[in-house]
Design a protein around this motif. Structure first.
Motif, PDB file in Angstrom:
ATOM      1  N   ASP A  76      20.762  35.473  53.449  1.00  0.00           N
ATOM      2  CA  ASP A  76      19.445  34.935  53.113  1.00  0.00           C
ATOM      3  C   ASP A  76      19.327  33.502  53.583  1.00  0.00           C
ATOM      4  N   TYR A  77      20.374  32.749  53.352  1.00  0.00           N
ATOM      5  CA  TYR A  77      20.390  31.357  53.794  1.00  0.00           C
ATOM      6  C   TYR A  77      21.806  31.027  54.217  1.00  0.00           C
ATOM      7  N   ASP A  78      21.926  29.935  54.930  1.00  0.00           N
ATOM      8  CA  ASP A  78      23.207  29.627  55.551  1.00  0.00           C
ATOM      9  C   ASP A  78      24.144  28.947  54.553  1.00  0.00           C
ATOM     10  N   HIS A  79      24.632  29.699  53.628  1.00  0.00           N
ATOM     11  CA  HIS A  79      25.564  29.168  52.644  1.00  0.00           C
ATOM     12  C   HIS A  79      26.478  30.301  52.203  1.00  0.00           C
ATOM     13  N   PRO A  80      27.788  30.122  52.294  1.00  0.00           N
ATOM     14  CA  PRO A  80      28.719  31.203  51.974  1.00  0.00           C
ATOM     15  C   PRO A  80      28.527  31.763  50.565  1.00  0.00           C
ATOM     16  N   GLN A  81      27.964  30.945  49.667  1.00  0.00           N
ATOM     17  CA  GLN A  81      27.748  31.424  48.297  1.00  0.00           C
ATOM     18  C   GLN A  81      26.900  32.687  48.307  1.00  0.00           C
ATOM     19  N   ASP A  82      25.947  32.730  49.234  1.00  0.00           N
ATOM     20  CA  ASP A  82      25.045  33.884  49.344  1.00  0.00           C
ATOM     21  C   ASP A  82      25.852  35.166  49.519  1.00  0.00           C
ATOM     22  N   TRP A  83      26.982  35.084  50.181  1.00  0.00           N
ATOM     23  CA  TRP A  83      27.803  36.274  50.416  1.00  0.00           C
ATOM     24  C   TRP A  83      28.730  36.515  49.223  1.00  0.00           C
ATOM     25  N   PHE A  84      29.501  35.474  48.897  1.00  0.00           N
ATOM     26  CA  PHE A  84      30.603  35.701  47.964  1.00  0.00           C
ATOM     27  C   PHE A  84      30.158  35.989  46.538  1.00  0.00           C
ATOM     28  N   ASP A  85      29.022  35.399  46.105  1.00  0.00           N
ATOM     29  CA  ASP A  85      28.570  35.676  44.746  1.00  0.00           C
ATOM     30  C   ASP A  85      28.030  37.092  44.624  1.00  0.00           C
ATOM     31  N   ASN A  86      27.540  37.647  45.727  1.00  0.00           N
ATOM     32  CA  ASN A  86      26.815  38.913  45.644  1.00  0.00           C
ATOM     33  C   ASN A  86      27.609  40.149  46.013  1.00  0.00           C
ATOM     34  N   LEU A  87      28.737  39.987  46.671  1.00  0.00           N
ATOM     35  CA  LEU A  87      29.387  41.172  47.237  1.00  0.00           C
ATOM     36  C   LEU A  87      30.751  41.516  46.663  1.00  0.00           C
ATOM     37  N   TRP A  88      31.498  40.482  46.251  1.00  0.00           N
ATOM     38  CA  TRP A  88      32.831  40.795  45.717  1.00  0.00           C
ATOM     39  C   TRP A  88      33.075  39.968  44.455  1.00  0.00           C
ATOM     40  N   GLY A  89      34.129  40.298  43.748  1.00  0.00           N
ATOM     41  CA  GLY A  89      34.509  39.467  42.619  1.00  0.00           C
ATOM     42  C   GLY A  89      33.807  39.837  41.326  1.00  0.00           C
ATOM     43  N   LYS A  90      34.096  39.042  40.315  1.00  0.00           N
ATOM     44  CA  LYS A  90      33.640  39.384  38.958  1.00  0.00           C
ATOM     45  C   LYS A  90      32.120  39.359  38.838  1.00  0.00           C
ATOM     46  N   MET A  91      31.495  38.341  39.441  1.00  0.00           N
ATOM     47  CA  MET A  91      30.036  38.223  39.327  1.00  0.00           C
ATOM     48  C   MET A  91      29.350  39.476  39.867  1.00  0.00           C
ATOM     49  N   ALA A  92      29.811  39.942  41.012  1.00  0.00           N
ATOM     50  CA  ALA A  92      29.220  41.132  41.609  1.00  0.00           C
ATOM     51  C   ALA A  92      29.567  42.375  40.797  1.00  0.00           C
ATOM     52  N   GLU A  93      30.762  42.401  40.264  1.00  0.00           N
ATOM     53  CA  GLU A  93      31.178  43.565  39.471  1.00  0.00           C
ATOM     54  C   GLU A  93      30.305  43.687  38.229  1.00  0.00           C
ATOM     55  N   ASP A  94      29.994  42.546  37.623  1.00  0.00           N
ATOM     56  CA  ASP A  94      29.185  42.582  36.398  1.00  0.00           C
ATOM     57  C   ASP A  94      27.772  43.054  36.662  1.00  0.00           C
ATOM     58  N   SER A  95      27.244  42.753  37.853  1.00  0.00           N
ATOM     59  CA  SER A  95      25.888  43.221  38.135  1.00  0.00           C
ATOM     60  C   SER A  95      25.907  44.493  38.966  1.00  0.00           C
ATOM     61  N   THR A  96      26.982  45.248  38.847  1.00  0.00           N
ATOM     62  CA  THR A  96      27.116  46.540  39.534  1.00  0.00           C
ATOM     63  C   THR A  96      26.787  46.431  41.014  1.00  0.00           C
ATOM     64  N   ALA A  97      27.412  45.469  41.674  1.00  0.00           N
ATOM     65  CA  ALA A  97      27.146  45.353  43.104  1.00  0.00           C
ATOM     66  C   ALA A  97      28.422  45.210  43.889  1.00  0.00           C
ATOM     67  N   ASN A  98      29.548  45.391  43.241  1.00  0.00           N
ATOM     68  CA  ASN A  98      30.834  45.207  43.907  1.00  0.00           C
ATOM     69  C   ASN A  98      31.307  46.555  44.423  1.00  0.00           C
ATOM     70  N   THR A  99      30.878  46.892  45.636  1.00  0.00           N
ATOM     71  CA  THR A  99      31.192  48.204  46.205  1.00  0.00           C
ATOM     72  C   THR A  99      32.679  48.504  46.189  1.00  0.00           C
TER      73      THR A  99
END
Lengths: 599, 319, 300
Positions: free
Chosen positions: A496-519
């Motif tokens: 969405d924007y040029d910041h690694p947070q956009d990737w890491f918060d949404n795709l892996w790890g606990k934050m993504a797991e909690d929002s059912t997005a950690n494939t």
């Protein structure tokens, strides 16, 4: 990266000079056409133009011309002021030394297309509304103090179980009424305005990604007109009269699944002032892309690929590349999307499979074997024809973005059939572990071709027969994938924007797991190194955090979480007389930068 | 023709159509709703937010309740609901508009089919066993044996690209569709492409029927009386050749309806067929049911119209 | 084969004309043999089946191996039909596609016969309210455009060649049912049925032992015409992207995919389209031939 406002002024001045030069007849090819209407097709109806609710690329590419926020990205992806007078930095006092307070000073001459003046009140209203509605990009505002309280409250505002047809609108109306009444339950405590043209934003904790997120064009950071929205809380954006924004264009007509028309707003406050008088969109569908290209060649359209539809049929692009008088109209522009194969590494996920982390080194060897058995450069040449993609050899974050590891640096991006076979024999000598595996994906171009390719690669290089599990229903597939139902799945992300947070918060790890997005189910526990590093990096300003983000990227590679496949490349067709039309990796050039030359 | 028997027959058929439409739409309603996916999931809308959206649209209520609401709205308010994918998009105006577009293309195709097909059939029969006959027969064979999406694309390229190249840009079929009803030039090739496979069948039938009729005694008598050959053919032969064509009119209309799905896709026409396929792929439940129901009603009525028209053409038929 | 004396006019009273007594089947075969087109069609179809069978064991290249030739490559010695958009060998895929077309074509007819014959026999023989209900169901199915019904079924059932066969069969069984119902309605009045009933035969014995065998001719003709319809239908579904899932090629999906490159590498669509056309025509000619052969009104 923030440019002071001066540079923007200089750029627009140059822009105006160019147009003026074009006006004098130095040759008929440079003068403006009398019909300043831009025409291009999109291949799917846009979902919504409400900044608080949209997330699709096509919606965004249109809405970015209708709405503005305090800041925006220029074509070099630098953050520049839009409605604000300057970009807040630590040096100009816009950001406090502890990184918790941001001060936005707004211009005094900004108006909506219906004449209403824009003040700090509008910005606060817009951001509160976006948070309360919890749209797909609501989390862009999540760093602001009071955000979690507001979202918790509105989440609880469920219509009663016996809701009838009109209840659908109830949620939006409830939120609007609460905002109109200045109900503190829907107002983030972190937003205040000391005067009519200043907004002070307090964060809960330092977040180096905050400005990048709220600058994202056409979404939750944009300013909307409360007066207009109150008349029709849910569907205000569907009617031209109430689709009111601060941008240089407004909608005049929209016939669903047929066409949409926009005209330039007279006396627009910003710059560059629009040269186009009108923009006409034909709304087709994905199966008509070849037909649309033929129409383009006939002269019916000025651009193909705008509106988020930069994935054109390969054969047409190849043909145009080889046609002398059309070749120059083609632009291949890398997009910020990476596609990979996701392993299910979490034993708690329903998929199970031989790749889960509890099986230790053997599972990791197996994953590495599968990764090394895929020849990414062959994918690029045979499946993508060197046009639609480039091999992903520098990590999962797309080339050109911050956090990219560098060409050829990702060990998982390499192709080594011998080593792959070696690892396989070591990890699964009898072949029982890898029997009956399936690769799951949603159908459509190029996914079908890629799936066929992967199946062929694993068969040829590993001797394993991986079945194909196609899903024609993309939405159901994404749902299941995010819930961890597949062992091997197609996955990907468009930044969405040029910041690694956009990737890491949404795709892996606990934050993504909690929002059912950690494939993949990777790093679900707070104590996992991924999450520890991420929390640290998210809090720091980007330049400080970059090395940590790179570390996280490398961690994904060493832990063999996914097989990187390719970075997408968009294909655009521009008529030579569509001056100023173009695209960067993220978004199309704004319509107010475009003019039609005589042709 | 408008006898009591016909009226009874028509009302019976109307009841059957209504029954079919209701049965079909309920089955589709249930079938689609049971599917695992739904329209709202995207890469960003997940988990709890998804539930909130589903609730807002009433998709988490029991199926019977949803169906009841849907049926009431559809029958008493002519309101087929809203799209799930494109929020705020009302289905009834969308479907009606697209239906008129499909009807425009389909109707023109029908005229092409019958007109052109019969014309070619007559010519082939009159010029039996000459090169004209063989040429026309071969073309019609290609017409119904090639998959229609191949012949349609071929026609698009011939008239859209090749024609312009050959005439230096003077003659060109403008690819695409302007506005709701398109221009005449834009309608020409798609309607022709849609009707072409069926025109081939009609041509074959007409030719065979005309050949038979041409041999009949009364035609010989008419010829013997000295009437001009053209008059002989048209007045006596053609009317009787209409009968076998009328028998296939029903399947013809259905064929045009299903063929429009492919034609609208290839020629980028915003019609109902294209809508149907796209909505299925995106799980836009309401649109799928709305379109399917409309089709079932349309086909039923078209077939009924054909059967009634049959009585006009062949007065021997009574119901 | 006995000899039967036939009454002859005075002029030839000198001798007897002997005429072979032939069964219906032999008679039909004789008529069929005379139909050149039908014969040619049968030969072609036999060859096609042969190719399909061979393809189970061998194809020149693997049908799914990408890049054995350049993508969009034209005809070469090594690849007489060229390569498709992913560099796969077209001949090999054509051979596998033959399997798919035949399986779909024959599979649907097996299902159509199974369902249509049973339903038609029951409706036509028992008549009354059973027939009323069955006819109503048939009319409802007829009221729905076939492509749309197949699409809905495809979505509900999911991809896969078996599901496609079910979806296509669901749109075609009514023709067979109506045909068989008509046959049952007329045959049930015949004397041999009455005789069977009188000798105490149970209904299913009558239906399957007497009525069914006597309807075999029209059933076979109908099924033969149904095969190309089913194959064409599958090609339609493939074009819309809803056919047999990859990497298995069907002629329809090869043509649909090749359409996207028609201006760049036309051979990709032309080859499977011709294969489809010729096969469709062959089945149609075969059906024509069978229908004429079984028609007892033919005097030859």
């Amino acid at each position: 990266m923030r440019l002071p406002a001066l540079k923007l002024g200089a750029l627009s001045a140059i822009g105006m000079v160019l147009v003026a030069c074009g006006g004098s007849s130095s040759g008929t090819t440079q003068s403006l056409a009398s019909d300043q209407t831009l025409k291009f097709p999109i291949f799917g109806e846009f979902g919504t133009l409400d900044p608080g609710q949209l997330d699709a690329e096509v919606d965004s590419e249109i809405a970015q011309n209708i709405f503005n926020g305090p800041l925006r990205y220029d074509n070099n992806l630098n953050i520049i002021p839009d409605i604000a007078t300057d970009v807040p930095t630590t040096s100009n006092g816009g950001i406090s030394s502890d990184g918790l307070t941001y001060t936005f000073k707004l211009r005094k001459d900004v108006t909506f297309s219906n004449g209403d003046k824009v003040t700090a009140k509008d910005m606060i209203y817009s951001w509160n509304r976006a948070a309360a509605l919890q749209g797909p990009y609501g989390s862009n505002l999540s760093a602001i103090a009071g955000y979690s309280a507001v979202t918790k409250y509105t989440k609880g505002l469920k219509p009663s179980k016996k809701a009838d047809v009109t209840a659908k609108a109830a949620f939006n109306k409830t939120v609007e009424d609460a905002l109109a009444a200045n109900d503190p339950k829907v107002m983030m405590t972190g937003l205040t305005s000391p005067d009519a043209n200043t907004v002070v934003v307090k964060l809960d904790s330092a977040a180096g990604w905050f400005l990048s997120a709220v600058t994202l064009e056409s979404t939750t950071g944009m300013i909307v007109d409360q007066k207009v929205i109150q008349t029709n809380p849910r569907d205000w954006w569907t009617v031209p009269a109430t689709l009111v924004g601060t941008g240089p264009f407004k909608m005049t007509q929209h016939t669903a699944k047929q066409s949409a028309d926009f005209v330039s707003v007279p006396n627009w406050w910003g710059s560059p002032k629009p040269t186009l008088k009108a923009v006409h969109l034909d709304i087709l569908d994905p199966s008509s892309q070849s037909t649309a290209i033929a129409s383009f060649e006939q002269g019916k359209y000025d651009i193909v690929g705008y509106g988020g539809w930069s994935s054109q049929p390969k054969a047409d692009i190849l043909r145009i590349q080889q046609t002398a008088n059309e070749k120059s109209q083609l632009l291949l522009q890398p997009k910020v999307r990476t596609t990979w194969v996701s392993f299910n590494v979490n034993p708690a996920h329903p998929a199970g499979g031989p790749f889960t982390v509890d099986k230790g080194q053997k599972a990791k060897d197996l994953r590495t074997a599968f990764a090394l058995a895929v020849d990414k450069s062959k994918l690029q040449s045979v499946v993508c024809q060197n046009i639609t993609c480039s091999a992903a050899t520098g990590g999962l974050i797309t080339k050109g973005l911050k956090g990219y590891l560098g060409d050829g640096t990702d060990p998982l991006g390499k192709f080594d059939a011998t080593k792959a076979k070696q690892l396989l024999t070591g990890a699964d000598p009898t072949g029982t572990l890898t029997a009956g595996l399936k690769y799951s994906y949603n159908t459509g171009s190029p996914n079908d071709d890629v799936a066929t390719f992967l199946q062929d690669q694993w068969k040829t290089n590993l001797g394993i027969n991986v079945g194909l599990d196609p899903h024609p229903d993309a939405t159901a597939f994404i749902n299941d994938r995010q819930a961890g139902k597949f062992v091997l799945a197609r996955d990907g992300w468009q930044a969405d924007y040029d910041h690694p947070q956009d990737w890491f918060d949404n795709l892996w790890g606990k934050m993504a797991e909690d929002s059912t997005a950690n494939t993949s189910g990777y790093a679900p526990n707070a104590s996992d190194q991924y999450n520890v590093l991420l929390t640290k990096a998210d809090a720091e300003p980007l330049d400080k955090a970059l090395p940590t983000y790179k570390q996280i990227s490398e961690l994904l590679s060493t832990d063999v979480v996914d097989i990187p496949l390719y970075y997408s490349v968009g294909q655009f067709l521009f008529k030579p007389y569509a001056k100023g039309a173009g695209t960067n990796n993220f978004f199309d050039h704004f319509w107010n930068e475009i003019s039609i030359l005589q042709h | 023709m408008l006898t009591r028997g016909t009226l009874v027959y028509v009302s019976q058929r109307l009841v059957l159509i209504a029954f079919t439409v209701v049965a079909v739409s309920s089955l589709v309603f249930v079938g689609i709703h049971r599917l695992p996916g739904n329209a709202f999931v995207s890469e960003r809308v997940k988990g709890a937010k998804l539930e909130l959206l589903l609730h807002e649209y009433g998709l988490d209520r029991p199926l019977l309740v949803q169906y009841q609401e849907y049926a009431t709205n559809a029958l008493f308010h002519a309101d087929l609901g809203e799209s799930f994918v494109n929020r705020g998009l009302k289905i009834t105006p969308l479907v009606l508009r697209e239906l008129s577009v499909s009807a425009e293309v389909g109707g023109t195709a029908l005229i092409v089919t019958i007109g052109l097909g019969m014309l070619l059939g007559v010519v082939a029969a009159v010029r039996q066993n000459t090169w004209v006959d063989y040429l026309l027969t071969s073309i019609s064979v290609v017409g119904y044996s090639m998959p229609s999406f191949v012949t349609a694309t071929f026609l698009l390229l011939v008239f859209g690209i090749w024609l312009a190249n050959v005439t230096g840009g003077a003659l060109e079929y403008p690819i695409g569709w302007t506005g709701t009803y398109g221009t005449l030039a834009e309608l020409s090739v798609p309607a022709f492409a849609l009707g072409f496979p069926f025109a081939s069948i009609v041509a074959r039938l007409t030719r065979a029927s005309m050949l038979e009729v041409l041999r009949q005694d009364y035609v010989r008598t008419a010829r013997a009386k000295g009437l001009r050959e053209r008059v002989v053919i048209i007045r006596h032969g053609l009317r009787n050749a209409l009968i076998p064509v009328t028998t296939i009119l029903g399947p013809l209309v259905i064929g045009i309806v299903t063929g429009s799905v492919v034609i609208e896709t290839i020629f980028a026409i915003p019609g109902l067929g294209k809508e149907f396929v796209e909505s299925i792929l995106r799980h836009d439940y309401n649109i799928v049911i709305g379109v399917f129901t409309m089709y079932a009603a349309m086909v039923g009525l078209a077939n009924l119209a054909v059967d009634v028209a049959y009585t006009v053409i062949d007065p021997r038929i009574r119901y | 084969m006995g000899a039967v004396a036939v009454a002859v006019p005075e002029e030839f009273a000198g001798g007897t004309v002997v005429r072979e007594q032939v069964s219906l089947w032999r008679d039909s075969w004789r008529r069929f043999r005379r139909n050149r087109l039908a014969l040619a069609a049968s030969i072609y179809l036999t060859l096609l089946i042969g190719v399909a069978v061979v393809a189970i064991f061998w194809t020149p290249y693997s049908m799914s191996h990408l890049g054995v030739t350049d993508p969009y490559a034209g005809a070469t010695l090594a690849h007489p039909f060229g390569g498709d958009s992913l560099g796969r060998d077209i001949i090999s895929r054509l051979m596998i596609g033959a399997q798919v077309s035949l399986i779909v074509g024959l599979g649907t007819q097996v299902l159509v016969i199974a369902v249509g014959v049973v339903v038609g026999l029951v409706a036509g023989y028992f008549r009354g309210s059973i027939d009323g209900v069955i006819s109503l169901v048939i009319n409802i199915f007829y009221g729905v455009p076939d492509l749309l019904l197949a699409l809905i079924l495809y979505v509900i059932l999911g991809p896969g060649i078996g599901n496609i066969i079910i979806a296509i069969s669901a749109t075609r069984w009514m023709d067979m049912a109506r045909l068989v119902r008509g046959q049952a309605l007329s045959l049930r009045e015949r004397e041999f049925i009455e005789a069977a009933k009188a000798s105490g035969a149970r209904p299913h014995r009558i239906l399957f032992g007497h009525i069914f065998p006597n309807s075999l001719g029209p059933i076979i003709v109908q099924a033969t015409f149904g095969i190309p319809q089913a194959i064409l239908f599958e090609a339609f579904l493939s074009f819309l992207g809803l056919g047999v899932p990859p990497p298995t090629p069907s002629w329809g999906s090869m043509a649909g995919e090749g359409l996207k490159a028609i201006r760049f590498a036309p051979h990709i669509v032309i080859v499977p389209s011709i294969a489809l056309s010729v096969t469709l025509l062959a089945f149609n000619f075969l059906g024509d031939g069978l229908r004429d052969a079984f028609d007892p009104r033919q005097k030859r």
